[in-house]
Design a protein around this motif. Structure first.
Motif, mmCIF file in Angstrom:
data_model
loop_
_atom_site.group_PDB
_atom_site.id
_atom_site.type_symbol
_atom_site.label_atom_id
_atom_site.label_comp_id
_atom_site.label_asym_id
_atom_site.label_seq_id
_atom_site.Cartn_x
_atom_site.Cartn_y
_atom_site.Cartn_z
ATOM 1 N N LEU A 245 110.858 99.975 -40.937
ATOM 2 C CA LEU A 245 109.657 99.319 -40.418
ATOM 3 C C LEU A 245 109.237 98.370 -41.529
ATOM 4 O O LEU A 245 108.853 98.803 -42.618
ATOM 5 C CB LEU A 245 108.546 100.329 -40.146
ATOM 6 C CG LEU A 245 107.165 99.695 -39.941
ATOM 7 C CD1 LEU A 245 107.159 98.775 -38.737
ATOM 8 C CD2 LEU A 245 106.099 100.757 -39.794
ATOM 9 N N ASP A 246 109.361 97.083 -41.266
ATOM 10 C CA ASP A 246 109.109 96.084 -42.295
ATOM 11 C C ASP A 246 107.800 95.391 -41.945
ATOM 12 O O ASP A 246 107.617 94.992 -40.791
ATOM 13 C CB ASP A 246 110.278 95.089 -42.272
ATOM 14 C CG ASP A 246 110.276 94.190 -43.475
ATOM 15 O OD1 ASP A 246 110.171 94.723 -44.595
ATOM 16 O OD2 ASP A 246 110.375 92.961 -43.309
ATOM 17 N N LEU A 247 106.891 95.265 -42.885
ATOM 18 C CA LEU A 247 105.670 94.526 -42.533
ATOM 19 C C LEU A 247 105.142 93.718 -43.702
ATOM 20 O O LEU A 247 105.460 93.976 -44.862
ATOM 21 C CB LEU A 247 104.604 95.448 -41.924
ATOM 22 C CG LEU A 247 103.849 96.462 -42.750
ATOM 23 C CD1 LEU A 247 102.733 95.832 -43.553
ATOM 24 C CD2 LEU A 247 103.249 97.494 -41.804
ATOM 25 N N GLU A 248 104.338 92.748 -43.366
ATOM 26 C CA GLU A 248 103.772 91.851 -44.380
ATOM 27 C C GLU A 248 102.422 91.358 -43.896
ATOM 28 O O GLU A 248 102.220 91.168 -42.680
ATOM 29 C CB GLU A 248 104.732 90.670 -44.612
ATOM 30 C CG GLU A 248 104.498 89.895 -45.894
ATOM 31 C CD GLU A 248 104.978 90.621 -47.170
ATOM 32 O OE1 GLU A 248 105.601 91.690 -47.094
ATOM 33 O OE2 GLU A 248 104.697 90.097 -48.264
ATOM 34 N N MET A 249 101.482 91.184 -44.826
ATOM 35 C CA MET A 249 100.121 90.771 -44.486
ATOM 36 C C MET A 249 99.638 89.713 -45.474
ATOM 37 O O MET A 249 99.997 89.759 -46.642
ATOM 38 C CB MET A 249 99.158 91.967 -44.585
ATOM 39 C CG MET A 249 99.596 93.180 -43.800
ATOM 40 S SD MET A 249 98.722 94.696 -44.330
ATOM 41 C CE MET A 249 97.093 94.402 -43.666
ATOM 42 N N SER A 250 98.780 88.807 -44.990
ATOM 43 C CA SER A 250 98.217 87.768 -45.860
ATOM 44 C C SER A 250 96.786 88.103 -46.267
ATOM 45 O O SER A 250 96.091 88.809 -45.547
ATOM 46 C CB SER A 250 98.199 86.425 -45.131
ATOM 47 O OG SER A 250 99.516 85.962 -44.975
ATOM 48 N N PHE A 251 96.389 87.518 -47.397
ATOM 49 C CA PHE A 251 95.037 87.707 -47.938
ATOM 50 C C PHE A 251 94.728 89.192 -48.111
ATOM 51 O O PHE A 251 93.731 89.703 -47.595
ATOM 52 C CB PHE A 251 93.988 87.032 -47.035
ATOM 53 C CG PHE A 251 94.247 85.553 -46.862
ATOM 54 C CD1 PHE A 251 94.035 84.673 -47.919
ATOM 55 C CD2 PHE A 251 94.730 85.051 -45.673
ATOM 56 C CE1 PHE A 251 94.293 83.309 -47.784
ATOM 57 C CE2 PHE A 251 94.998 83.701 -45.524
ATOM 58 C CZ PHE A 251 94.783 82.827 -46.573
ATOM 59 N N VAL A 252 95.620 89.884 -48.762
ATOM 60 C CA VAL A 252 95.432 91.328 -48.935
ATOM 61 C C VAL A 252 95.653 91.753 -50.382
ATOM 62 O O VAL A 252 96.286 91.052 -51.168
ATOM 63 C CB VAL A 252 96.413 92.149 -48.057
ATOM 64 C CG1 VAL A 252 96.061 92.030 -46.600
ATOM 65 C CG2 VAL A 252 97.859 91.743 -48.327
ATOM 66 N N GLU A 253 95.091 92.925 -50.686
ATOM 67 C CA GLU A 253 95.348 93.601 -51.953
ATOM 68 C C GLU A 253 96.026 94.932 -51.624
ATOM 69 O O GLU A 253 96.163 95.276 -50.443
ATOM 70 C CB GLU A 253 94.020 93.823 -52.679
ATOM 71 C CG GLU A 253 93.372 92.485 -53.006
ATOM 72 C CD GLU A 253 91.950 92.627 -53.540
ATOM 73 O OE1 GLU A 253 91.295 93.629 -53.200
ATOM 74 O OE2 GLU A 253 91.540 91.725 -54.275
ATOM 75 N N GLU A 254 96.377 95.678 -52.661
ATOM 76 C CA GLU A 254 97.089 96.947 -52.467
ATOM 77 C C GLU A 254 96.406 97.823 -51.421
ATOM 78 O O GLU A 254 97.051 98.395 -50.537
ATOM 79 C CB GLU A 254 97.160 97.731 -53.789
ATOM 80 C CG GLU A 254 98.110 97.161 -54.829
ATOM 81 C CD GLU A 254 97.494 96.068 -55.692
ATOM 82 O OE1 GLU A 254 96.526 95.407 -55.247
ATOM 83 O OE2 GLU A 254 98.004 95.859 -56.813
ATOM 84 N N GLU A 255 95.067 97.926 -51.555
ATOM 85 C CA GLU A 255 94.332 98.858 -50.687
ATOM 86 C C GLU A 255 94.519 98.533 -49.209
ATOM 87 O O GLU A 255 94.518 99.426 -48.373
ATOM 88 C CB GLU A 255 92.823 98.800 -51.011
ATOM 89 C CG GLU A 255 92.472 99.262 -52.409
ATOM 90 C CD GLU A 255 92.983 100.667 -52.700
ATOM 91 O OE1 GLU A 255 92.926 101.515 -51.797
ATOM 92 O OE2 GLU A 255 93.459 100.893 -53.828
#
Ligand code: ASP
Length: 590
Positions: A245-255
């Motif tokens: 399950l591969d995912l990616e998000m923008s404007f994010v930090e670790e939390e």
């Protein structure tokens, strides 16, 4: 299976759905002969489809020509039958079968396929079935109930992932399989290009660069059930192709990434009826994990924690320990508890030690009044023994195991011994699970022969100063379940300058970086958002939730440990003309 099948000439009901409420009606079912019994002039067949079993009864008077045909039925023959649903007499009800209150009194049957005698039984879960045989006849193996249950579980897990992510505005986007090498640290599978002879595609080790490009493309939240390919030596939990399950998000930090994945995985655990503690899951720093558990995927479900003894046992006449300490190494130990181990068993542990780069294990049994029974005891003062015992929380009868080496080797050795002893003495408590995030990773590690390599991958955002690259930390995180890494990811680099600096540390000059990763650096030049993501190993997760030791049992068509597929015979030699077309010459005669 929730819905009845669309009625056709084969069936109008699932086998496993025929219950007492259907008594008095007729039903048509189709499936495989699971088991057959002849009984007082009647023939009983358990008929199986994916939904389960139903008992068919053939009566010499009522079943007409079907009775004679039923006499010839054997295991795995395929039939469609029409019959009357009849409530079983009280004494004949089978409480272990969902359809056990009824049987289907057959009035007509069509035999659709015969079957040779299967090479292994389908109707029982036999332990220790030969795996090569199973893989060779995988279509038969997949019919077995354990396999069907596992495949259903796999589907449910993947569906849960999709549902949770869809709810949170993630888009499922596919990325190429024929691509360029992505450095995840393994060897690439290569595919020659016919149209551009001499050039090669690489199969993706992960969609890493594409998912980052999708963030630069403004998609904000991406996921994919992605097939990844790594040409590695295979062990129990590895396959040359596997699913993430591969995912990616923008404007994010670790939390942010951690919060999303906790929501996904909590749902997955619920779907799998897996009794893991609920999130939020605790974080453990890389250094602490190595120090206490000797592993970056610590199994914390049992004790035997590693204890630092360099100070307590330093300054002795024991040359082996002192030599290591003088060279900047460490002396560490675990208290294995009160264990019976013979000299031979203890020597046997050296095999584990050597596999992890150590030389030999030193041991001691704690005796009355704190004395040690050990070949090394004589080198230490009573005060030293007492201090070490105190640090180890040792009491009479306990077995202590020591490693003296460079810190990483001592950690690996004792980490492996912990696991070995846990296995040997059954120290992992039944039904207890532990989930934790490994955080605060070093960015790089030293490779044999000098030089640095990225611990996660070169796109992970570093923290700290490039003046001392070996001391850089990274914004990476791994999710560890019961001592298995089930996923990992990071906040990424999103400026070309930092990306170039990392490439440089890895020995990739500006030209080579441009040649290999120019497309990424280029996209970064046009406004890359801060972004981060993670990938979870679906095969591993399903295997753990299904209680299987091997991921081969949760993949419909897996490869063996040698990378082969006994079913299709892949990999296989190709004819010379195919190679010629590709402009490829083989150095090996198959
Ligand atoms: N691409 C990484 C991997 O496959 C995961 C990630 O960083 O998201 O291990």
């Amino acid at each position: 299976m929730r819905q009845p099948p669309h009625p056709n000439s084969y069936r109008d009901s699932w086998c496993g759905h025929l219950g007492a409420e259907r008594a008095g009606s007729s039903a048509r079912v189709a499936g495989w002969v699971h088991r057959r019994r002849d009984h007082g002039g009647l023939i009983f067949i358990d008929l199986r489809d994916r939904s389960g079993l139903v008992q068919l009864v053939f009566h010499p008077d009522m079943s007409g020509s079907a009775f004679a045909a039923a006499e010839r039925l054997r295991s795995e023959h395929v039939v469609s039958v029409l019959g009357d649903v009849v409530a079983r007499e009280e004494g004949n009800v089978n409480p272990n079968l969902p359809t056990g209150a009824i049987e289907l009194a057959v009035t007509a049957m069509e035999v659709l396929s015969g079957s040779e005698t299967p090479p292994f039984p389908i109707d029982e879960d036999v332990d220790g079935l030969d795996e090569t045989l199973r893989l060779k006849h995988r279509a038969l193996d997949l019919r077995r109930e354990v396999m069907q249950d596992t495949m259903v579980l796999r589907h449910r897990i993947v569906k849960a992932m999709r549902d949770v992510l869809d709810d949170r505005d993630f888009l499922e986007i596919e990325t190429p399989i024929l691509t360029r090498s992505t450095p995840e640290g393994a060897r690439d599978f290569l595919v020659p290009s016919r149209l551009q002879p001499g050039s090669w595609y690489a199969l993706p080790q992960s969609p890493q660069l594409f998912k980052q490009l999708l963030m630069m493309g403004g998609y904000e939240r991406y996921f994919q059930i992605a097939r990844c390919f790594r040409d590695e030596d295979l062990r129990g939990f590895r396959q040359p192709e596997f699913t993430q399950l591969d995912l990616e998000m923008s404007f994010v930090e670790e939390e942010d990434v951690i919060e999303v994945m906790e929501a996904v995985m909590a749902t997955v655990f619920a779907v799998g009826d897996f009794d893991a503690p609920p999130p939020p899951w605790r974080r453990m720093g890389y250094d602490e994990a190595l120090l206490r558990f000797g592993s970056d995927k610590p199994d914390t479900r049992f004790g035997l924690e590693i204890v630092e003894l360099s100070e307590a046992l330093g300054g002795s006449d024991f040359k082996v320990f002192q030599g290591v300490l003088d060279a900047g190494g460490v002396v560490r130990a675990i208290n294995a508890g009160a264990r019976e181990m013979s000299r031979k068993d203890l020597d046997g542990l050296n095999e584990v030690v050597q596999r992890h780069g150590g030389k030999a294990v030193a041991w001691a049994f704690v005796e009355a009044e704190g004395a040690w029974r050990s070949p090394i005891a004589k080198f230490f003062s009573a005060e030293q023994l007492a201090a070490a015992s105190a640090l180890l929380g040792a009491s009479e009868g306990d077995l202590l195991l020591f490693a003296a080496d460079r810190a990483p080797v001592a950690a690996a050795v004792l980490g492996a011994l912990r696991l070995e002893l846990a296995e040997r003495f059954g120290l992992v408590p039944e039904g207890v699970h532990d989930v934790l995030w490994m955080v605060d990773w070093p960015m790089f590690e030293t490779v044999e022969g000098g030089g640095l390599t990225a611990i996660h991958h070169p796109f992970t955002a570093p923290t700290g100063s490039f003046d001392a690259p070996e001391a850089l930390r990274s914004r990476a995180y791994d999710l560890v379940l019961d001592g298995t890494e089930i996923g990992g990811g990071s906040i990424r680099i999103h400026t070309p300058d930092v990306q170039r600096q990392v490439f440089e540390v890895l020995g990739l000059g500006p030209e080579e970086a441009e040649a290999r990763f120019g497309f990424l650096l280029d996209a970064m030049r046009y406004g890359a958002p801060p972004h981060g993501g993670i990938a979870m190993g679906i095969d591993r997760i399903v295997a753990i939730l299904a209680g299987r030791d091997s991921i081969r049992d949760v993949i419909a068509f897996p490869k063996t440990a040698s990378g082969g597929d006994p079913l299709t015979g892949a990999p296989a030699p190709v004819v010379a003309v195919q190679l010629r077309e590709l402009g490829v010459q083989s150095l090996v005669d198959p």
